[in-house]
Design a protein around this motif. Sequence first.
Motif, mmCIF file in Angstrom:
data_model
loop_
_atom_site.group_PDB
_atom_site.id
_atom_site.type_symbol
_atom_site.label_atom_id
_atom_site.label_comp_id
_atom_site.label_asym_id
_atom_site.label_seq_id
_atom_site.Cartn_x
_atom_site.Cartn_y
_atom_site.Cartn_z
ATOM 1 N N GLY A 47 0.821 -1.201 0.000
ATOM 2 C CA GLY A 47 0.000 0.000 0.000
ATOM 3 C C GLY A 47 0.853 1.248 0.000
ATOM 4 O O GLY A 47 2.041 1.207 -0.315
ATOM 5 N N HIS A 48 0.221 2.351 0.397
ATOM 6 C CA HIS A 48 0.889 3.646 0.359
ATOM 7 C C HIS A 48 1.842 3.843 1.532
ATOM 8 O O HIS A 48 1.509 3.505 2.674
ATOM 9 C CB HIS A 48 -0.150 4.777 0.378
ATOM 10 N N LEU A 49 2.988 4.411 1.228
ATOM 11 C CA LEU A 49 3.965 4.780 2.249
ATOM 12 C C LEU A 49 3.400 5.953 3.038
ATOM 13 O O LEU A 49 2.949 6.939 2.462
ATOM 14 C CB LEU A 49 5.286 5.169 1.582
ATOM 15 N N GLU A 62 1.345 -3.025 6.108
ATOM 16 C CA GLU A 62 0.355 -3.326 5.082
ATOM 17 C C GLU A 62 0.044 -4.826 5.034
ATOM 18 O O GLU A 62 -1.107 -5.223 4.918
ATOM 19 C CB GLU A 62 0.832 -2.838 3.711
ATOM 20 N N LEU A 63 1.071 -5.664 5.122
ATOM 21 C CA LEU A 63 0.845 -7.108 5.107
ATOM 22 C C LEU A 63 -0.024 -7.524 6.288
ATOM 23 O O LEU A 63 -0.958 -8.307 6.131
ATOM 24 C CB LEU A 63 2.171 -7.865 5.127
ATOM 25 N N LYS A 64 0.263 -6.987 7.473
ATOM 26 C CA LYS A 64 -0.507 -7.322 8.674
ATOM 27 C C LYS A 64 -1.963 -6.872 8.513
ATOM 28 O O LYS A 64 -2.888 -7.623 8.832
ATOM 29 C CB LYS A 64 0.135 -6.650 9.895
ATOM 30 N N GLU A 65 -2.183 -5.646 7.986
ATOM 31 C CA GLU A 65 -3.539 -5.124 7.798
ATOM 32 C C GLU A 65 -4.331 -5.947 6.783
ATOM 33 O O GLU A 65 -5.526 -6.149 6.953
ATOM 34 C CB GLU A 65 -3.498 -3.669 7.307
ATOM 35 N N GLU A 66 -3.654 -6.412 5.735
ATOM 36 C CA GLU A 66 -4.338 -7.098 4.639
ATOM 37 C C GLU A 66 -4.501 -8.599 4.871
ATOM 38 O O GLU A 66 -5.482 -9.191 4.417
ATOM 39 C CB GLU A 66 -3.588 -6.865 3.329
ATOM 40 N N GLU A 113 -9.303 -7.424 4.277
ATOM 41 C CA GLU A 113 -9.879 -6.259 3.594
ATOM 42 C C GLU A 113 -10.646 -6.732 2.358
ATOM 43 O O GLU A 113 -10.239 -6.467 1.225
ATOM 44 C CB GLU A 113 -8.777 -5.258 3.207
ATOM 45 N N PRO A 114 -11.765 -7.446 2.560
ATOM 46 C CA PRO A 114 -12.493 -8.019 1.422
ATOM 47 C C PRO A 114 -13.044 -6.977 0.449
ATOM 48 O O PRO A 114 -13.314 -7.301 -0.705
ATOM 49 C CB PRO A 114 -13.618 -8.825 2.076
ATOM 50 N N GLU A 115 -13.161 -5.727 0.898
ATOM 51 C CA GLU A 115 -13.606 -4.672 -0.017
ATOM 52 C C GLU A 115 -12.500 -4.253 -0.990
ATOM 53 O O GLU A 115 -12.767 -3.632 -2.011
ATOM 54 C CB GLU A 115 -14.114 -3.448 0.770
ATOM 55 N N LYS A 116 -11.249 -4.642 -0.692
ATOM 56 C CA LYS A 116 -10.108 -4.281 -1.534
ATOM 57 C C LYS A 116 -9.497 -5.474 -2.265
ATOM 58 O O LYS A 116 -8.701 -5.296 -3.184
ATOM 59 C CB LYS A 116 -9.015 -3.626 -0.689
ATOM 60 N N CYS A 117 -9.827 -6.706 -1.817
ATOM 61 C CA CYS A 117 -9.173 -7.896 -2.358
ATOM 62 C C CYS A 117 -10.136 -9.074 -2.317
ATOM 63 O O CYS A 117 -10.872 -9.253 -1.344
ATOM 64 C CB CYS A 117 -7.927 -8.199 -1.524
ATOM 65 N N ASP A 118 -10.113 -9.896 -3.371
ATOM 66 C CA ASP A 118 -10.966 -11.081 -3.428
ATOM 67 C C ASP A 118 -10.403 -12.248 -2.617
ATOM 68 O O ASP A 118 -11.106 -13.230 -2.391
ATOM 69 C CB ASP A 118 -11.163 -11.531 -4.884
ATOM 70 N N GLY A 119 -9.141 -12.155 -2.207
ATOM 71 C CA GLY A 119 -8.521 -13.228 -1.432
ATOM 72 C C GLY A 119 -7.059 -13.407 -1.797
ATOM 73 O O GLY A 119 -6.600 -12.899 -2.810
#
Length: 150
Positions: A47-49, A62-66, A113-119
């Motif tokens: 994601g964004h820095l 970002e990895l932890k959030e996603e 974050e299913p609104e940003k990624c299908d899996g």
Amino acid sequence: MENNVVVAEPKPAPRVGVVLILLKGKSVLLGRRRGTIGHSTYALPGGHLEFGESFEECAARELKEETGLDIEKPEYLTVTNTIFREIPKPAHYVTIYLRAVLADTSQVPQNLEPEKCDGWDWYEWDKLPEPLFLPLEEMVRSGFNPFPTE
């Protein structure tokens, strides 16, 4: 006498993205994007820095959030400079690539974050799914190999 002041619309500025090539054997973790930029393309987690953040901190956050995953041994690999011209509003991204391994190999990625990624799933580097997100596609097309050569 009228005072006609012309206010120029600001030019869009490049954004900095940080992505993580998470290695597991000969595979990397990819997710299928949802959203305006790169919809339905396969991308690395990232994601964004944020202001004041190191590349390594950004990648781990970002990895932890996603995905809920934790990493170790993050290291800088390369960078791409991508201009998205085919979307409603043009965008310019400088993407920093890091690689790392799981802190605990028994961890399984979750789609937080299913609104940003299908899996999320693991894909062998020489059998990547298509279509790839444009910055990743450019990096792959350049012949760059993210795996250690030792």
